[in-house]
Design a protein around this motif. Structure first.
Motif, mmCIF file in Angstrom:
data_model
loop_
_atom_site.group_PDB
_atom_site.id
_atom_site.type_symbol
_atom_site.label_atom_id
_atom_site.label_comp_id
_atom_site.label_asym_id
_atom_site.label_seq_id
_atom_site.Cartn_x
_atom_site.Cartn_y
_atom_site.Cartn_z
ATOM 1 N N HIS A 125 0.830 -1.213 -0.140
ATOM 2 C CA HIS A 125 -0.126 -0.212 0.070
ATOM 3 C C HIS A 125 1.079 1.190 -0.043
ATOM 4 O O HIS A 125 1.418 1.867 0.967
ATOM 5 N N TYR A 126 1.210 1.523 -1.032
ATOM 6 C CA TYR A 126 2.002 2.923 -1.342
ATOM 7 C C TYR A 126 1.216 4.158 -0.971
ATOM 8 O O TYR A 126 0.695 4.882 -2.172
ATOM 9 N N LYS A 127 1.088 4.442 0.239
ATOM 10 C CA LYS A 127 0.331 5.663 0.681
ATOM 11 C C LYS A 127 1.245 7.089 0.046
ATOM 12 O O LYS A 127 0.648 8.047 0.051
ATOM 13 N N ASN A 128 2.490 7.046 0.031
ATOM 14 C CA ASN A 128 3.358 8.081 -0.132
ATOM 15 C C ASN A 128 4.074 8.288 -1.470
ATOM 16 O O ASN A 128 4.586 9.120 -1.759
ATOM 17 N N CYS A 154 9.732 -1.312 -12.287
ATOM 18 C CA CYS A 154 9.232 -0.180 -11.611
ATOM 19 C C CYS A 154 9.648 1.211 -11.835
ATOM 20 O O CYS A 154 10.659 1.424 -11.532
ATOM 21 N N VAL A 155 8.767 2.013 -11.820
ATOM 22 C CA VAL A 155 9.027 3.510 -11.634
ATOM 23 C C VAL A 155 8.312 4.122 -10.606
ATOM 24 O O VAL A 155 7.089 4.017 -10.445
ATOM 25 N N PHE A 156 8.927 5.035 -9.699
ATOM 26 C CA PHE A 156 8.270 5.400 -8.551
ATOM 27 C C PHE A 156 8.404 7.056 -8.616
ATOM 28 O O PHE A 156 9.418 7.374 -8.943
ATOM 29 N N ASN A 157 7.301 7.908 -8.004
ATOM 30 C CA ASN A 157 7.219 9.167 -8.086
ATOM 31 C C ASN A 157 6.616 9.362 -6.603
ATOM 32 O O ASN A 157 5.504 8.902 -6.411
ATOM 33 N N PRO A 158 7.265 10.314 -5.743
ATOM 34 C CA PRO A 158 8.407 10.560 -5.843
ATOM 35 C C PRO A 158 9.501 9.612 -5.827
ATOM 36 O O PRO A 158 9.271 8.282 -5.177
ATOM 37 N N PRO A 159 10.754 9.797 -6.175
ATOM 38 C CA PRO A 159 11.755 8.732 -6.005
ATOM 39 C C PRO A 159 12.287 8.211 -5.028
ATOM 40 O O PRO A 159 12.064 8.869 -3.945
ATOM 41 N N LEU A 160 12.661 6.880 -4.648
ATOM 42 C CA LEU A 160 12.973 6.420 -3.553
ATOM 43 C C LEU A 160 14.437 6.919 -3.451
ATOM 44 O O LEU A 160 15.166 6.992 -4.157
ATOM 45 N N THR A 161 14.820 6.737 -1.871
ATOM 46 C CA THR A 161 16.162 6.868 -1.463
ATOM 47 C C THR A 161 17.146 5.777 -1.841
ATOM 48 O O THR A 161 18.361 5.900 -2.186
ATOM 49 N N GLY A 162 16.491 4.605 -1.787
ATOM 50 C CA GLY A 162 17.280 3.465 -1.960
ATOM 51 C C GLY A 162 17.251 2.120 -0.906
ATOM 52 O O GLY A 162 17.151 1.040 -1.327
ATOM 53 N N MET A 163 16.807 2.526 0.265
ATOM 54 C CA MET A 163 16.894 1.538 1.411
ATOM 55 C C MET A 163 15.448 1.196 1.710
ATOM 56 O O MET A 163 15.192 0.559 2.673
ATOM 57 N N GLU A 164 14.298 1.503 1.275
ATOM 58 C CA GLU A 164 13.081 1.266 1.783
ATOM 59 C C GLU A 164 12.567 0.186 1.590
ATOM 60 O O GLU A 164 13.274 -0.834 0.884
ATOM 61 N N VAL A 165 11.952 -0.265 2.839
ATOM 62 C CA VAL A 165 11.370 -1.808 2.597
ATOM 63 C C VAL A 165 10.080 -1.408 3.180
ATOM 64 O O VAL A 165 9.690 -0.311 3.923
ATOM 65 N N HIS A 166 8.925 -2.441 3.088
ATOM 66 C CA HIS A 166 7.578 -2.137 3.371
ATOM 67 C C HIS A 166 7.431 -2.374 4.752
ATOM 68 O O HIS A 166 8.127 -3.139 5.425
ATOM 69 N N ASP A 167 6.587 -1.275 5.306
ATOM 70 C CA ASP A 167 6.504 -1.288 6.905
ATOM 71 C C ASP A 167 5.311 -2.502 7.144
ATOM 72 O O ASP A 167 4.943 -3.187 6.219
ATOM 73 N N LYS A 168 4.936 -2.600 8.144
ATOM 74 C CA LYS A 168 3.832 -3.778 8.582
ATOM 75 C C LYS A 168 2.583 -3.516 7.937
ATOM 76 O O LYS A 168 1.781 -4.496 7.623
ATOM 77 N N ASP A 169 2.076 -2.124 7.244
ATOM 78 C CA ASP A 169 1.235 -2.087 6.657
ATOM 79 C C ASP A 169 1.327 -2.048 5.030
ATOM 80 O O ASP A 169 0.467 -1.601 4.129
ATOM 81 N N GLY A 170 2.589 -2.633 4.556
ATOM 82 C CA GLY A 170 2.861 -2.602 3.144
ATOM 83 C C GLY A 170 3.227 -0.992 2.636
ATOM 84 O O GLY A 170 3.247 -1.049 1.355
ATOM 85 N N VAL A 171 3.475 -0.054 3.426
ATOM 86 C CA VAL A 171 4.064 1.406 3.075
ATOM 87 C C VAL A 171 5.520 1.372 3.116
ATOM 88 O O VAL A 171 6.154 0.851 3.898
ATOM 89 N N TYR A 172 5.950 2.348 1.929
ATOM 90 C CA TYR A 172 7.420 2.959 2.029
ATOM 91 C C TYR A 172 7.008 4.291 2.930
ATOM 92 O O TYR A 172 6.157 4.897 2.655
ATOM 93 N N PRO A 173 8.175 4.662 3.529
ATOM 94 C CA PRO A 173 7.881 5.887 4.383
ATOM 95 C C PRO A 173 8.021 7.198 3.243
ATOM 96 O O PRO A 173 8.432 6.962 2.145
ATOM 97 N N ALA A 174 7.634 8.090 3.786
ATOM 98 C CA ALA A 174 7.445 9.129 2.928
ATOM 99 C C ALA A 174 8.737 9.893 2.688
ATOM 100 O O ALA A 174 9.614 9.629 3.613
#
Length: 131
Positions: free
Chosen positions: A53-56, A109-129
């Motif tokens: 769930h990419y909320k951000n 895969c393409v992400f916007n805004p771009p990822l910093t590189g070390m993101e992993v899904h949290d318990k809710d399936g989210v990458y941090p903002a």
């Protein structure tokens, strides 16, 4: 100009593996590259089911190889994924991603805004903002 190979990215800190072992993401283009998006080659391992769930972030995903399905949480619709399929999470769609055909799925895969590189899904399936 930026030139990178998948192999050199796989053999660096740009390769991130999920703690649960469901996927790995080779992050070829990141926020520090200043392109306004990030680009990844992600492998969803066979016989896995991943809540996302990419909320951000917004994401577009193109299936290069393998087969599976995506099921949206809001309405329960299931879409088959196979080589040549593009799906776009344009509404931050919460979903389950399954590589359930006994074979890994390789996705571009393409992400916007771009990822910093070390993101992993949290318990809710989210990458941090992004900061």
């Amino acid at each position: 100009m930026i030139v990178r190979t998948l192999e050199e990215c796989q053999n660096s800190e740009r390769r991130v593996v999920a703690e649960n072992g469901n996927w790995e993401s080779v992050r070829m283009l990141l926020r520090d590259d200043n392109m306004g998006f990030s680009f990844h080659i992600t492998t969803i391992f066979a016989n896995t089911d991943t809540h996302i769930h990419y909320k951000n972030h917004l994401e577009s995903v193109y299936c290069v190889s393998g087969e599976g399905e995506i099921q949206t949480t809001a309405d329960g619709k299931t879409y088959q994924i196979k080589p040549g399929t593009l799906y776009v999470l344009d509404k931050h769609d919460e979903h389950q991603l399954r590589a359930n055909k006994g074979v890994d799925m390789v996705m571009a895969c393409v992400f916007n805004p771009p990822l910093t590189g070390m993101e992993v899904h949290d318990k809710d399936g989210v990458y941090p903002a992004a900061e």
